[in-house]
Design a protein around this motif. Sequence first.
Motif, PDB file in Angstrom:
ATOM      1  N   LEU A 159       0.829  -1.208   0.000  1.00  0.00           N
ATOM      2  CA  LEU A 159       0.000   0.000   0.000  1.00  0.00           C
ATOM      3  C   LEU A 159       0.861   1.256   0.000  1.00  0.00           C
ATOM      4  CD1 LEU A 159      -2.878  -0.939   2.485  1.00  0.00           C
ATOM      5  CD2 LEU A 159      -3.038  -0.644   0.004  1.00  0.00           C
ATOM      6  N   ASN A 162       2.325   1.561  -3.651  1.00  0.00           N
ATOM      7  CA  ASN A 162       1.391   1.962  -4.707  1.00  0.00           C
ATOM      8  C   ASN A 162       0.443   3.038  -4.188  1.00  0.00           C
ATOM      9  OD1 ASN A 162       2.118  -0.067  -6.808  1.00  0.00           O
ATOM     10  ND2 ASN A 162       1.508  -1.488  -5.197  1.00  0.00           N
ATOM     11  N   GLU A 278      -4.340  -1.761 -12.277  1.00  0.00           N
ATOM     12  CA  GLU A 278      -4.565  -1.110 -10.990  1.00  0.00           C
ATOM     13  C   GLU A 278      -5.569  -1.887 -10.134  1.00  0.00           C
ATOM     14  OE1 GLU A 278      -5.549   2.999 -11.401  1.00  0.00           O
ATOM     15  OE2 GLU A 278      -3.989   3.375 -12.900  1.00  0.00           O
ATOM     16  N   SER A 281      -3.814  -4.934  -8.694  1.00  0.00           N
ATOM     17  CA  SER A 281      -2.871  -4.544  -7.644  1.00  0.00           C
ATOM     18  C   SER A 281      -3.583  -4.289  -6.323  1.00  0.00           C
ATOM     19  CB  SER A 281      -2.113  -3.281  -8.070  1.00  0.00           C
ATOM     20  OG  SER A 281      -1.240  -2.849  -7.043  1.00  0.00           O
ATOM     21  N   LEU A 282      -4.677  -3.537  -6.365  1.00  0.00           N
ATOM     22  CA  LEU A 282      -5.413  -3.242  -5.139  1.00  0.00           C
ATOM     23  C   LEU A 282      -6.086  -4.484  -4.569  1.00  0.00           C
ATOM     24  CD1 LEU A 282      -6.376  -1.124  -3.133  1.00  0.00           C
ATOM     25  CD2 LEU A 282      -8.320  -0.644  -4.651  1.00  0.00           C
ATOM     26  N   THR A 285      -3.519  -6.800  -2.890  1.00  0.00           N
ATOM     27  CA  THR A 285      -3.032  -6.183  -1.644  1.00  0.00           C
ATOM     28  C   THR A 285      -4.055  -6.295  -0.530  1.00  0.00           C
ATOM     29  OG1 THR A 285      -1.695  -4.605  -2.927  1.00  0.00           O
ATOM     30  CG2 THR A 285      -2.164  -4.065  -0.621  1.00  0.00           C
TER      31      THR A 285
END
Length: 289
Positions: A159, A162, A278, A281-282, A285
């Motif tokens: 976190l 990014n 994106e 990625s989120l 995570t």
Amino acid sequence: ERPHWGLFVLFCIFGISSWVTINSVFVELPTFANTLPEGWSIGSYLGLAVQLANIFALLYFLLSQRWRIPETASIYVLLTFGALVGLLLGLFWTKTTVIAGSSRAHSSGLLGFTLLGGVVDCVSSVVFWPFVSQYRTPYTSALATGEGMSGVAVGMLALVQNQGSRETFSTSVFFWLTAGLMLISAAAFTLIVLSPVGRAERRRLSRTDDHRDRDPLLESLNTPADSVQRYDQFDSRRWLLRKVWSPLCHQVIFNFIGNGIMPRLVTYSFLCYVRGHEVMSLSITVALF
């Protein structure tokens, strides 16, 4: 009696090292998919590398049944090697090699060091728990808590890395920071082994009559007292199989889905999104939490 809070925290920090490398690799999947020659199929290759690492966990278990392997020394080797793998991942994750007979390059650096990192993480499962069994039950809970926090620690680093559409530091720096987590866990383990509190707790359990006379497996399964005698009369392996075959079968199914299928599908599942990089990625995570 309550556990010593300082030792409890040390076991939590020590447990963080259990799955740091694998978590750190998979949280960087979006970067790999956009950078490496395998593209969106990189998750399948990484999943295979991690599954191959389980062979070494089985090998360690078989060797430990035949010869006595010092647990403390084994843990130091794992933690040191894990930190080294994190350092080398940061240096060589972009390294590619054209294998004979292949029409394209492959990410030999990432895949090779992921395999080695997987060896560390998988073997830790069969090394850490025998060590913590030499301490009282609350410290087993502390180790389990630490292993759960392994994903949280890596997720927090991701976190920070990014921030929206920009990265505050590179993937290489990210791997080096996870190597630092391994070193912190190694320092915590050293304090557990060498601190007066750690030594006292270890000696204390070894002196208790309950530890000498009762099988800890019987305690963990809440076995009635009258079944202890029956346990002594029958083959222990058959008794154990009758007690745990059902949860073991469920564990196999969950691992097959979570560690075998999902890593191979996760990258493809985001292809339908306009900003799939994106979103993936989120999602990865947040899943670590």
